[in-house]
Design a protein around this motif. Sequence first.
Motif, PDB file in Angstrom:
ATOM      1  N   UNK A 150     -20.275  -6.935 -30.000  1.00 46.59           N
ATOM      2  CA  UNK A 150     -21.388  -6.440 -29.186  1.00 46.59           C
ATOM      3  C   UNK A 150     -21.493  -4.908 -29.240  1.00 46.59           C
ATOM      4  N   UNK A 151     -22.667  -4.433 -29.471  1.00 53.03           N
ATOM      5  CA  UNK A 151     -22.883  -2.989 -29.624  1.00 53.03           C
ATOM      6  C   UNK A 151     -22.843  -2.277 -28.268  1.00 53.03           C
ATOM      7  N   UNK A 152     -22.113  -1.160 -28.230  1.00 52.71           N
ATOM      8  CA  UNK A 152     -22.138  -0.287 -27.060  1.00 52.71           C
ATOM      9  C   UNK A 152     -21.392  -0.781 -25.844  1.00 52.71           C
ATOM     10  N   UNK A 153     -20.573  -1.806 -25.992  1.00 49.44           N
ATOM     11  CA  UNK A 153     -19.792  -2.313 -24.865  1.00 49.44           C
ATOM     12  C   UNK A 153     -18.440  -1.596 -24.853  1.00 49.44           C
ATOM     13  N   UNK A 154     -18.194  -0.848 -23.797  1.00 50.62           N
ATOM     14  CA  UNK A 154     -16.917  -0.137 -23.685  1.00 50.62           C
ATOM     15  C   UNK A 154     -15.899  -1.005 -22.938  1.00 50.62           C
ATOM     16  N   UNK A 155     -14.653  -0.859 -23.327  1.00 51.80           N
ATOM     17  CA  UNK A 155     -13.575  -1.667 -22.752  1.00 51.80           C
ATOM     18  C   UNK A 155     -12.409  -0.738 -22.433  1.00 51.80           C
ATOM     19  N   UNK A 156     -11.686  -1.074 -21.365  1.00 54.73           N
ATOM     20  CA  UNK A 156     -10.577  -0.250 -20.861  1.00 54.73           C
ATOM     21  C   UNK A 156      -9.330  -1.123 -20.744  1.00 54.73           C
ATOM     22  N   UNK A 157      -8.754  -1.545 -21.854  1.00 50.98           N
ATOM     23  CA  UNK A 157      -7.683  -2.550 -21.788  1.00 50.98           C
ATOM     24  C   UNK A 157      -6.398  -2.033 -21.157  1.00 50.98           C
ATOM     25  N   UNK A 158      -5.712  -2.964 -20.502  1.00 49.83           N
ATOM     26  CA  UNK A 158      -4.468  -2.655 -19.794  1.00 49.83           C
ATOM     27  C   UNK A 158      -3.389  -3.648 -20.220  1.00 49.83           C
ATOM     28  N   UNK A 159      -2.139  -3.229 -20.123  1.00 44.31           N
ATOM     29  CA  UNK A 159      -1.019  -4.090 -20.505  1.00 44.31           C
ATOM     30  C   UNK A 159      -0.778  -5.156 -19.443  1.00 44.31           C
ATOM     31  N   UNK A 160      -0.656  -6.393 -19.870  1.00 46.91           N
ATOM     32  CA  UNK A 160      -0.437  -7.501 -18.936  1.00 46.91           C
ATOM     33  C   UNK A 160       0.886  -7.319 -18.189  1.00 46.91           C
ATOM     34  N   UNK A 161       1.874  -6.693 -18.838  1.00 49.62           N
ATOM     35  CA  UNK A 161       3.162  -6.476 -18.182  1.00 49.62           C
ATOM     36  C   UNK A 161       3.026  -5.565 -16.957  1.00 49.62           C
ATOM     37  N   UNK A 162       2.144  -4.572 -17.059  1.00 49.12           N
ATOM     38  CA  UNK A 162       1.953  -3.653 -15.935  1.00 49.12           C
ATOM     39  C   UNK A 162       1.230  -4.339 -14.776  1.00 49.12           C
ATOM     40  N   UNK A 163       0.318  -5.235 -15.106  1.00 47.50           N
ATOM     41  CA  UNK A 163      -0.351  -6.010 -14.062  1.00 47.50           C
ATOM     42  C   UNK A 163       0.647  -6.951 -13.384  1.00 47.50           C
ATOM     43  N   UNK A 164       1.529  -7.557 -14.165  1.00 46.53           N
ATOM     44  CA  UNK A 164       2.558  -8.434 -13.593  1.00 46.53           C
ATOM     45  C   UNK A 164       3.467  -7.653 -12.651  1.00 46.53           C
ATOM     46  N   UNK A 165       3.835  -6.434 -13.031  1.00 48.53           N
ATOM     47  CA  UNK A 165       4.652  -5.593 -12.154  1.00 48.53           C
ATOM     48  C   UNK A 165       3.963  -5.391 -10.803  1.00 48.53           C
ATOM     49  N   UNK A 166       2.677  -5.093 -10.862  1.00 49.32           N
ATOM     50  CA  UNK A 166       1.925  -4.817  -9.629  1.00 49.32           C
ATOM     51  C   UNK A 166       1.776  -6.079  -8.775  1.00 49.32           C
ATOM     52  N   UNK A 167       1.508  -7.218  -9.396  1.00 44.93           N
ATOM     53  CA  UNK A 167       1.377  -8.462  -8.630  1.00 44.93           C
ATOM     54  C   UNK A 167       2.689  -8.836  -7.950  1.00 44.93           C
ATOM     55  N   UNK A 168       3.795  -8.657  -8.650  1.00 42.34           N
ATOM     56  CA  UNK A 168       5.094  -8.958  -8.052  1.00 42.34           C
ATOM     57  C   UNK A 168       5.362  -8.030  -6.874  1.00 42.34           C
ATOM     58  N   UNK A 169       4.948  -6.799  -6.987  1.00 43.95           N
ATOM     59  CA  UNK A 169       5.096  -5.828  -5.890  1.00 43.95           C
ATOM     60  C   UNK A 169       4.254  -6.229  -4.690  1.00 43.95           C
ATOM     61  N   UNK A 170       3.011  -6.640  -4.948  1.00 40.18           N
ATOM     62  CA  UNK A 170       2.109  -7.030  -3.865  1.00 40.18           C
ATOM     63  C   UNK A 170       2.565  -8.315  -3.186  1.00 40.18           C
ATOM     64  N   UNK A 171       3.180  -9.223  -3.957  1.00 39.99           N
ATOM     65  CA  UNK A 171       3.594 -10.520  -3.410  1.00 39.99           C
ATOM     66  C   UNK A 171       4.638 -10.381  -2.318  1.00 39.99           C
ATOM     67  N   UNK A 172       5.453  -9.349  -2.384  1.00 44.97           N
ATOM     68  CA  UNK A 172       6.524  -9.202  -1.391  1.00 44.97           C
ATOM     69  C   UNK A 172       6.173  -8.166  -0.323  1.00 44.97           C
TER      70      UNK A 172
END
Length: 245
Positions: A150-172
Motif C-alpha cells: 500500500x502506497x504512503x502507509x507509515x508503520x511504527x513497528x515495535x518488538x513483541x518482547x518489549x510489549x510482553x515486558x510491559x504486559x507482565x508489569x501491568x498484570x501485577x
Amino acid sequence: MSTILVTGGTGNLGALVVTRLRDQGHEVRVLSRHSPEFPVDLRDGSGLDAAMAGAEVVVHCASSPRGGDEQAAGHLIRAARRSGTVAHVVYISIVGVDVVPLGYYETKLRVERLLEGSGLGFTILRTTQFHDLVAEVVDRVAKLPVALLPKGVRVQPIAVEEVADRLAELAVAAPAGRVADMGGPEIRTLEEWGRSYLAARGRGRRVVPVPLAGKAYGGFRRGGNLTPSRAVGRTTFAEFLERRG
C-alpha cells in the motif's frame, strides 16, 4: 504471588507473557481449547468457570482477525464476574482502533468498551504493530514477482518482547484503566520497511507502492495507526532482523 490466567498464552505475545510471569513466581494458567489442565473455548465460554476458580488476574491476549473477539470477551467478562476472585483484566489493544475504520480495529475498540463497562478492574494497553507483522506482510507479497505494498502507509513497528515486558508489569500492578500507548522507535512507509526486509533477506524483489481506496486506507494514510509522541520502543527493525538471523 498471584494466580494469573493468560488467554492466547501459546501465541506469539502470550507465550512471552506467560514466561515472564512464571519467572516472577506467579501461578499462570494458560487457557486453550487443547490444554490438558484448563481446556477452554472462548467462542462459547465452555471451561471458563473452572479455569477462573481462585484466579485474581486475567491477561487477555487471545484475538483473531477472522472474528469472534467480541463474543469471546463477553464470555470472559461474565466468567470473571461469576468467579468472585478476579479483580483485574489486562487487555492488549492496538493504536488507532478509535480512528482507523478497519473492521478488526473496530472490534478491538468494542472489546475495550466492554471492559470499561464491565464493573471489573481493567487495564488497556494499545501498541503499534509488531516487527513480526511487518515481516509477515512483506513475506506474503514477496511470493509474487513484484512486491505490491500500500502506497504512503507509515508503520511504527515495535518488538513483541518489549510489549510482553510491559504486559507482565501491568498484570501485577493495580488496575489503571487505559495506560499510555507504546510505539516503536522508528516510523517509515511500509514500502521502505519492505525494501529493508527484502535486502536483509537477499531477495531480489522489486517493491511497488500501490494506491488503494477506502476509509480504512485513508485512516492509515493519515497516520491513525501511529503514536510518534510515544516512541518508547528500543529495538529497531534492523536489530529485529539481525536477531532473526
